[in-house]
Design a protein around this motif. Structure first.
Motif, PDB file in Angstrom:
ATOM      1  N   LYS A 116      47.341  43.527  43.388  1.00  0.00           N
ATOM      2  CA  LYS A 116      47.395  43.107  42.001  1.00  0.00           C
ATOM      3  C   LYS A 116      46.560  41.855  41.803  1.00  0.00           C
ATOM      4  O   LYS A 116      46.499  40.972  42.656  1.00  0.00           O
ATOM      5  N   TYR A 117      45.930  41.781  40.651  1.00  0.00           N
ATOM      6  CA  TYR A 117      45.145  40.613  40.310  1.00  0.00           C
ATOM      7  C   TYR A 117      45.698  40.087  38.995  1.00  0.00           C
ATOM      8  O   TYR A 117      45.356  40.567  37.928  1.00  0.00           O
ATOM      9  N   GLY A 118      46.583  39.115  39.028  1.00  0.00           N
ATOM     10  CA  GLY A 118      47.206  38.619  37.816  1.00  0.00           C
ATOM     11  C   GLY A 118      46.350  37.603  37.106  1.00  0.00           C
ATOM     12  O   GLY A 118      45.979  36.587  37.689  1.00  0.00           O
ATOM     13  N   HIS A 119      46.037  37.844  35.818  1.00  0.00           N
ATOM     14  CA  HIS A 119      45.297  36.909  34.963  1.00  0.00           C
ATOM     15  C   HIS A 119      43.987  36.466  35.587  1.00  0.00           C
ATOM     16  O   HIS A 119      43.545  35.334  35.407  1.00  0.00           O
ATOM     17  N   ALA A 168      44.658  57.659  46.193  1.00  0.00           N
ATOM     18  CA  ALA A 168      45.264  56.324  46.153  1.00  0.00           C
ATOM     19  C   ALA A 168      44.899  55.528  44.910  1.00  0.00           C
ATOM     20  O   ALA A 168      45.673  54.678  44.467  1.00  0.00           O
ATOM     21  N   GLY A 169      43.706  55.751  44.344  1.00  0.00           N
ATOM     22  CA  GLY A 169      43.328  54.940  43.200  1.00  0.00           C
ATOM     23  C   GLY A 169      41.965  55.291  42.644  1.00  0.00           C
ATOM     24  O   GLY A 169      41.278  56.182  43.141  1.00  0.00           O
ATOM     25  N   ILE A 170      41.597  54.560  41.590  1.00  0.00           N
ATOM     26  CA  ILE A 170      40.334  54.754  40.884  1.00  0.00           C
ATOM     27  C   ILE A 170      39.436  53.544  41.113  1.00  0.00           C
ATOM     28  O   ILE A 170      39.907  52.401  41.103  1.00  0.00           O
ATOM     29  N   VAL A 171      38.156  53.785  41.299  1.00  0.00           N
ATOM     30  CA  VAL A 171      37.158  52.715  41.349  1.00  0.00           C
ATOM     31  C   VAL A 171      36.543  52.641  39.949  1.00  0.00           C
ATOM     32  O   VAL A 171      35.758  53.518  39.573  1.00  0.00           O
ATOM     33  N   PRO A 172      36.882  51.623  39.147  1.00  0.00           N
ATOM     34  CA  PRO A 172      36.534  51.599  37.721  1.00  0.00           C
ATOM     35  C   PRO A 172      35.119  51.106  37.413  1.00  0.00           C
ATOM     36  O   PRO A 172      34.925  50.134  36.685  1.00  0.00           O
ATOM     37  N   PHE A 199      33.423  47.555  46.290  1.00  0.00           N
ATOM     38  CA  PHE A 199      33.792  46.609  47.343  1.00  0.00           C
ATOM     39  C   PHE A 199      35.134  45.942  47.036  1.00  0.00           C
ATOM     40  O   PHE A 199      36.034  45.893  47.885  1.00  0.00           O
ATOM     41  N   GLY A 200      35.284  45.435  45.823  1.00  0.00           N
ATOM     42  CA  GLY A 200      36.529  44.764  45.459  1.00  0.00           C
ATOM     43  C   GLY A 200      37.720  45.701  45.456  1.00  0.00           C
ATOM     44  O   GLY A 200      38.814  45.340  45.916  1.00  0.00           O
ATOM     45  N   ALA A 201      37.526  46.917  44.940  1.00  0.00           N
ATOM     46  CA  ALA A 201      38.620  47.882  44.868  1.00  0.00           C
ATOM     47  C   ALA A 201      39.084  48.317  46.259  1.00  0.00           C
ATOM     48  O   ALA A 201      40.286  48.459  46.509  1.00  0.00           O
ATOM     49  N   ILE A 202      38.151  48.522  47.168  1.00  0.00           N
ATOM     50  CA  ILE A 202      38.481  49.012  48.505  1.00  0.00           C
ATOM     51  C   ILE A 202      39.061  47.909  49.389  1.00  0.00           C
ATOM     52  O   ILE A 202      40.047  48.116  50.097  1.00  0.00           O
ATOM     53  N   THR A 203      38.455  46.742  49.370  1.00  0.00           N
ATOM     54  CA  THR A 203      38.836  45.683  50.307  1.00  0.00           C
ATOM     55  C   THR A 203      39.881  44.726  49.770  1.00  0.00           C
ATOM     56  O   THR A 203      40.546  44.034  50.541  1.00  0.00           O
ATOM     57  N   GLY A 237      31.235  38.260  38.414  1.00  0.00           N
ATOM     58  CA  GLY A 237      32.323  37.899  37.515  1.00  0.00           C
ATOM     59  C   GLY A 237      32.843  39.088  36.725  1.00  0.00           C
ATOM     60  O   GLY A 237      34.048  39.242  36.516  1.00  0.00           O
ATOM     61  N   VAL A 238      31.928  39.936  36.278  1.00  0.00           N
ATOM     62  CA  VAL A 238      32.328  41.150  35.553  1.00  0.00           C
ATOM     63  C   VAL A 238      33.172  42.049  36.472  1.00  0.00           C
ATOM     64  O   VAL A 238      34.202  42.582  36.051  1.00  0.00           O
ATOM     65  N   ALA A 239      32.731  42.215  37.721  1.00  0.00           N
ATOM     66  CA  ALA A 239      33.474  43.050  38.657  1.00  0.00           C
ATOM     67  C   ALA A 239      34.872  42.483  38.896  1.00  0.00           C
ATOM     68  O   ALA A 239      35.874  43.223  38.883  1.00  0.00           O
ATOM     69  N   ARG A 240      34.959  41.191  39.117  1.00  0.00           N
ATOM     70  CA  ARG A 240      36.264  40.563  39.327  1.00  0.00           C
ATOM     71  C   ARG A 240      37.193  40.771  38.136  1.00  0.00           C
ATOM     72  O   ARG A 240      38.348  41.176  38.280  1.00  0.00           O
ATOM     73  N   ASP A 241      36.690  40.520  36.933  1.00  0.00           N
ATOM     74  CA  ASP A 241      37.526  40.634  35.741  1.00  0.00           C
ATOM     75  C   ASP A 241      37.941  42.079  35.478  1.00  0.00           C
ATOM     76  O   ASP A 241      39.049  42.340  35.008  1.00  0.00           O
ATOM     77  N   THR A 242      37.060  43.023  35.776  1.00  0.00           N
ATOM     78  CA  THR A 242      37.413  44.425  35.599  1.00  0.00           C
ATOM     79  C   THR A 242      38.543  44.823  36.523  1.00  0.00           C
ATOM     80  O   THR A 242      39.523  45.469  36.113  1.00  0.00           O
ATOM     81  N   LEU A 243      38.453  44.427  37.783  1.00  0.00           N
ATOM     82  CA  LEU A 243      39.496  44.748  38.735  1.00  0.00           C
ATOM     83  C   LEU A 243      40.813  44.043  38.398  1.00  0.00           C
ATOM     84  O   LEU A 243      41.895  44.608  38.573  1.00  0.00           O
TER      85      LEU A 243
END
Length: 308
Positions: free
Chosen positions: A2-5, A212-216, A266-270, A299-305
């Motif tokens: 989880k990535y809160g806020h 297990a999940g979606i890579v958005p 990368f962010g979604a998997i790791t 930054g866009v990738a981080r915020d999306t995840l």
């Protein structure tokens, strides 16, 4: 994870219980025949397989054959693309992945199962599945075959490794499908196609619980455009200071588009925050993105995840 806020937390230092210390006999390395102690065994790298088409290959961009020698192309076609970017990101983060890809331009997941499964029918730790951009070439937007083929592939991989981590890559809106007459999403908002592809991936995941999940990826493209990082319409010129995420055909991705795709993967998997790669990230530099562009896309990738 989880990535809160938008805030990322590293967990591990605060253990609730500590195991009793091993005795000297228990903790000592085993002696070798010559009396020397053996070195600790290094953990094997995780294996990850990418299955997809030209969107995974990095087609129509400098990313296509970039660093191809760092990954294993099961078809020996010499592609690097998104898998090679993933590999480099992981190395810079201190992670060890053995990366493979099996791709064919213009093909659906059904093709890979029917025609190529002998190449990848073995145990993998992680598998990323990327479907044809309109889901069904004859019936754009119809997820029926997509859902069926995700189920077939998931069954194959689970039979080889019940613990396999299977992810579905939800891709981006094609500008040619949005802005040109004849496109299935013609005159709809530029975000609409990516949202429909994400909804289809969510349906496929619901019908196949072993996913297990979606890579958005598509949602990251949408965020880049709605926040002013990327231009939403390449047909009316590119706004000053904004990136064009599409290649010259307004269909495939540019270097910037593939870079964003790989960051999200990368962010979604790791579970690692893509911004920790930093503005001086090696792949961005080698592929011609500026420090500011790399940082903006991270930054866009981080915020999306962080926002699902």
């Amino acid at each position: 994870m989880k990535y809160g806020h938008g805030i990322w937390f590293l967990i591990g230092a605060a253990a609730l219980a500590v195991a009793p210390a091993a005795s000297a006999k228990e903790s000592a390395p085993a002696p070798t025949a010559a009396g020397a102690t053996s070195a600790p065994t290094k953990a094997a790298p995780k294996t990850i397989l990418f299955i997809g088409n030209s969107f995974t290959q990095g087609a129509h961009s400098a990313a296509r054959n970039w660093r191809a020698g760092t990954v294993t192309d099961l078809n020996n076609a010499g592609y690097g693309g998104v898998p090679a970017l993933f590999k480099l990101f992981a190395e810079q983060a201190g992670l060890d992945y053995r990366v493979s890809l099996e791709t064919q331009g213009g093909k659906s997941l059904g093709f890979h199962y029917d025609e190529r499964r002998q190449l990848f029918d073995k145990a993998w730790d992680i598998v990323v599945l990327q479907e044809f951009s309109t889901l069904d070439r004859a019936k754009p937007g119809d997820p029926s075959d997509y859902m069926r083929n995700v189920g077939r592939l998931a069954s194959l991989f689970k039979a080889r490794n019940p613990a396999v981590d299977i992810r579905l890559a939800a891709t981006w809106s094609r500008a040619d499908q949005i802005y040109k007459s004849g496109g299935h999403w013609y005159r709809k908002p530029v975000t609409a196609m990516a949202d429909d592809l994400r909804a289809a991936a969510d349906r496929a995941r619901s019908s196949t619980p072993s996913v297990a999940g979606i890579v958005p990826v598509g949602q990251a493209w949408n965020r880049a455009m709605t926040t002013g990082v990327a231009d939403p319409n390449p047909y009316d010129g590119i706004a000053y200071g904004q990136l064009d995420l599409w290649a010259y055909d307004h269909y495939h991705a540019s270097v910037a588009g593939y870079y964003l795709s790989a960051l999200v993967t990368f962010g979604a998997i790791t579970g690692v925050d893509p911004t920790t790669l930093g503005a001086k990230e090696k792949g961005a530099d080698e592929l011609g993105l500026s420090d500011a562009q790399a940082a903006a896309l991270q930054g866009v990738a981080r915020d999306t995840l962080a926002n699902g």
